[in-house]
Design an enzyme around this catalytic site. Structure first.
Site, PDB file in Angstrom:
ATOM      1  N   LYS A  53       0.874  -1.216  -0.026  1.00  0.00           N
ATOM      2  CA  LYS A  53       0.101  -0.097   0.151  1.00  0.00           C
ATOM      3  C   LYS A  53       0.877   1.189  -0.186  1.00  0.00           C
ATOM      4  CE  LYS A  53      -0.250  -0.367   5.021  1.00  0.00           C
ATOM      5  NZ  LYS A  53      -1.106  -0.505   6.123  1.00  0.00           N
ATOM      6  N   ARG A 147     -10.033  -0.332  15.222  1.00  0.00           N
ATOM      7  CA  ARG A 147     -10.303   0.380  13.928  1.00  0.00           C
ATOM      8  C   ARG A 147     -11.223  -0.450  13.046  1.00  0.00           C
ATOM      9  NH1 ARG A 147      -4.538   0.713  10.717  1.00  0.00           N
ATOM     10  NH2 ARG A 147      -4.938  -1.324  10.316  1.00  0.00           N
ATOM     11  N   HIS A 175      -5.849  -7.617  13.450  1.00  0.00           N
ATOM     12  CA  HIS A 175      -4.461  -6.983  13.338  1.00  0.00           C
ATOM     13  C   HIS A 175      -4.079  -6.663  14.709  1.00  0.00           C
ATOM     14  CE1 HIS A 175      -1.681  -4.445  11.155  1.00  0.00           C
ATOM     15  NE2 HIS A 175      -2.240  -3.248  11.873  1.00  0.00           N
ATOM     16  N   ARG A 234       1.408 -10.707   7.054  1.00  0.00           N
ATOM     17  CA  ARG A 234       1.294  -9.541   6.210  1.00  0.00           C
ATOM     18  C   ARG A 234       2.402  -8.532   6.729  1.00  0.00           C
ATOM     19  NH1 ARG A 234      -3.506  -9.685   8.750  1.00  0.00           N
ATOM     20  NH2 ARG A 234      -2.936  -7.890  10.052  1.00  0.00           N
ATOM     21  N   TYR A 280      15.810  30.246   6.427  1.00  0.00           N
ATOM     22  CA  TYR A 280      14.587  30.782   6.871  1.00  0.00           C
ATOM     23  C   TYR A 280      14.585  31.054   8.312  1.00  0.00           C
ATOM     24  CZ  TYR A 280      11.963  30.326   2.218  1.00  0.00           C
ATOM     25  OH  TYR A 280      11.533  30.364   1.065  1.00  0.00           O
ATOM     26  N   CYS A 328      14.233  23.825   3.554  1.00  0.00           N
ATOM     27  CA  CYS A 328      13.024  24.618   2.568  1.00  0.00           C
ATOM     28  C   CYS A 328      12.306  23.639   1.848  1.00  0.00           C
ATOM     29  CB  CYS A 328      14.197  25.483   1.585  1.00  0.00           C
ATOM     30  SG  CYS A 328      15.248  26.484   2.499  1.00  0.00           S
ATOM     31  N   MET A 329      11.584  24.055   1.149  1.00  0.00           N
ATOM     32  CA  MET A 329      10.512  23.386   0.295  1.00  0.00           C
ATOM     33  C   MET A 329      11.452  22.504  -0.816  1.00  0.00           C
ATOM     34  SD  MET A 329       7.280  24.055  -2.043  1.00  0.00           S
ATOM     35  CE  MET A 329       6.210  24.777  -0.846  1.00  0.00           C
ATOM     36  N   ASP A 330      12.200  23.144  -1.687  1.00  0.00           N
ATOM     37  CA  ASP A 330      13.054  22.234  -2.563  1.00  0.00           C
ATOM     38  C   ASP A 330      14.530  22.153  -2.387  1.00  0.00           C
ATOM     39  OD1 ASP A 330      10.602  22.578  -3.880  1.00  0.00           O
ATOM     40  OD2 ASP A 330      11.038  24.756  -4.086  1.00  0.00           O
TER      41      ASP A 330
HETATM   42  C1  PLP Z   1      -0.072  -1.731   6.761  1.00  0.00           C
HETATM   43  C2  PLP Z   1      -0.832  -2.974   7.427  1.00  0.00           C
HETATM   44  C3  PLP Z   1       0.080  -4.055   7.554  1.00  0.00           C
HETATM   45  C4  PLP Z   1       1.645  -3.864   7.236  1.00  0.00           C
HETATM   46  O1  PLP Z   1       2.375  -3.199   8.678  1.00  0.00           O
HETATM   47  P1  PLP Z   1       3.671  -3.308   8.782  1.00  0.00           P
HETATM   48  O2  PLP Z   1       3.942  -2.731  10.330  1.00  0.00           O
HETATM   49  O3  PLP Z   1       4.198  -2.212   7.986  1.00  0.00           O
HETATM   50  O4  PLP Z   1       4.263  -4.584   8.628  1.00  0.00           O
HETATM   51  C5  PLP Z   1      -0.423  -5.243   7.913  1.00  0.00           C
HETATM   52  N1  PLP Z   1      -2.012  -5.398   7.936  1.00  0.00           N
HETATM   53  C6  PLP Z   1      -2.463  -4.484   8.029  1.00  0.00           C
HETATM   54  C7  PLP Z   1      -4.108  -4.619   8.275  1.00  0.00           C
HETATM   55  C8  PLP Z   1      -2.020  -3.185   7.531  1.00  0.00           C
HETATM   56  O5  PLP Z   1      -2.830  -1.940   7.709  1.00  0.00           O
END
Ligand code: PLP
Length: 389
Positions: A53, A147, A175, A234, A280, A328-330
């Site tokens: 992601k 969540r 999770h 995951r 700045y 700075c920005m850039d």
């Molecule tokens: C982002 C995410 C992960 C990966 O998490 P990491 O800590 O980067 O390994 C796994 N499961 C879910 C549901 C997530 O949202």
């Protein structure tokens, strides 16, 4: 007629990154190494669902997924439908799980691109089912994260999800909220999450339903709870090797290698007298005659602006040098008074190795009171990604 400036030929560096202002070098063999290390840590039959992601945490989701596919990974997780579509269009096969919310307007894309949707709760399961076409899903259970997911104690509501005729359940997952912590009470909490999950799985199965593949562990779950009986894990940040290895070294035998290095260039070098202010807010003051280099990267490229106040460094010519003044920005400025022969075109390393010196994404994150995930995903889209094998 205007005369165009000739491209300045640098004597020392004439490699293919010459044209880049700011670039991230993505080391795909380190990615492969990390996958192997994580696999080694997990039970033999546990598969990896690679979390790609947020543009693969800033690394570029398509090239990352393509590399993973070439080394045998066939499950991926993304946050939203558009990320899944991008992977399909790039030829990624296998399972792609959408971890987050998908609006009913996009249900057609789930089918069209063969994406697997997370069931966020029992109501969402009804909405998905009402679409009227077969949709592959993984059921998310909230065991304590607070969540997404149907609450683990809502057994009837959970069973109703498995009864939806149009949903093809190919997985069930939860999770962890504190897998990274080594505090006793956090470990107890994670173990409670694990127990809640498996007790529920038992109930679902004894009601005659197939849970599909089970998965719980994100990166720290794999490192700290590697022996869980799961069908998949995951990992996200661990794939990219941006894990606090120092902290984890003793208890986990994995050695992860950072996949990303972030570099830019010295674009100007100037001498300034003692007592000059730089940048700045005039926050950096020279206490002696100094040499200040301007570097071609800034906060719009993802460099956390707090890095100056937190005493951040960069590497140039194999040495650590201080950031001089607000980012700075850039651009940003660095004090190279004590580094010999810094000149325009020299490479500046924000993350990565230069000679014997190294700056990790974790170091920058700790300085700025955040986690590598946050600032890696913030690396700007205008930063070129350069893939090396
Ligand atoms: C982002 C995410 C992960 C990966 O998490 P990491 O800590 O980067 O390994 C796994 N499961 C879910 C549901 C997530 O949202």
């Amino acid at each position: 007629m205007l005369e165009l400036p000739r491209p300045r030929k640098s004597k020392k560096q004439s490699n293919r990154t010459d044209r880049y202002r700011a670039w991230a070098e993505i080391n795909l063999s380190h990615l492969k190494h990390n996958v192997e290390e994580l696999k080694r840590r997990l039970p033999k039959d546990c598969r990896i669902m690679a979390v790609v992601k947020a543009n693969a945490y800033g690394h570029g989701s398509v090239p990352i997924a393509q590399k993973l596919q070439s080394i045998g990974i066939n499950s991926y997780a993304v946050a939203e439908v558009s990320e899944g579509i991008a992977l399909r269009k790039a030829g990624i096969q296998g399972e792609i799980l959408i971890l987050g919310f998908t609006s009913p307007w996009q249900f057609a894309d789930l089918c069209r691109y063969d994406l697997t949707q997370t069931v966020l709760n029992a109501d969402y399961a009804m909405t998905l089912n009402q679409y009227g076409k077969k949709i592959k899903v993984h059921v998310k259970i909230d065991t304590g994260m607070g969540r997404l997911g149907e609450n683990v104690d809502q057994v009837e509501r959970i069973l109703s999800i498995y009864r939806q005729p149009h949903l093809i359940v190919t997985g069930t997952y939860s999770h962890f909220s504190v897998p990274d912590s080594d505090l006793k009470e956090d470990i107890a909490f994670t173990n409670e999450q694990i127990n809640r999950f498996y007790r529920l799985v038992h109930v679902i199965q004894s009601n005659g339903f197939d849970t599909g593949r089970l998965h719980l562990q994100s990166s720290y779950g794999i490192l700290h709870y590697p022996h869980l009986r799961c069908d998949m894990a995951r990992p996200g940040i661990a794939l990219y090797g941006a894990i606090d290895v120092v902290k984890d070294n003793d208890e986990s035998s994995v050695s992860l290698l950072p996949v990303l290095s972030l570099r830019a260039r010295v674009i100007m070098v100037k001498r300034v007298p003692a007592g000059s202010s730089i940048g700045y807010g005039r926050l950096y003051r020279t206490t002696q005659d100094s040499i200040i280099a301007t570097v071609s990267i800034g906060y719009a490229d993802g460099i956390p602006r707090c890095l100056f106040e937190q005493g951040g460094h960069v590497l140039v010519k194999g040495q650590r040098v201080a950031i001089a003044g607000n980012i700075c920005m850039d651009q940003m400025m660095i004090d190279v008074t004590h580094v010999e022969h810094v000149e325009e075109g020299d490479i500046v390393t924000l993350i990565g190795q230069d000679g014997d010196c190294r700056i990790t994404a974790e170091e920058v994150a700790v300085r700025c009171h955040t986690i590598p995930n946050e600032w890696l995903t913030g690396i700007g889209s205008r930063v070129d990604r350069v893939y090396v094998n």
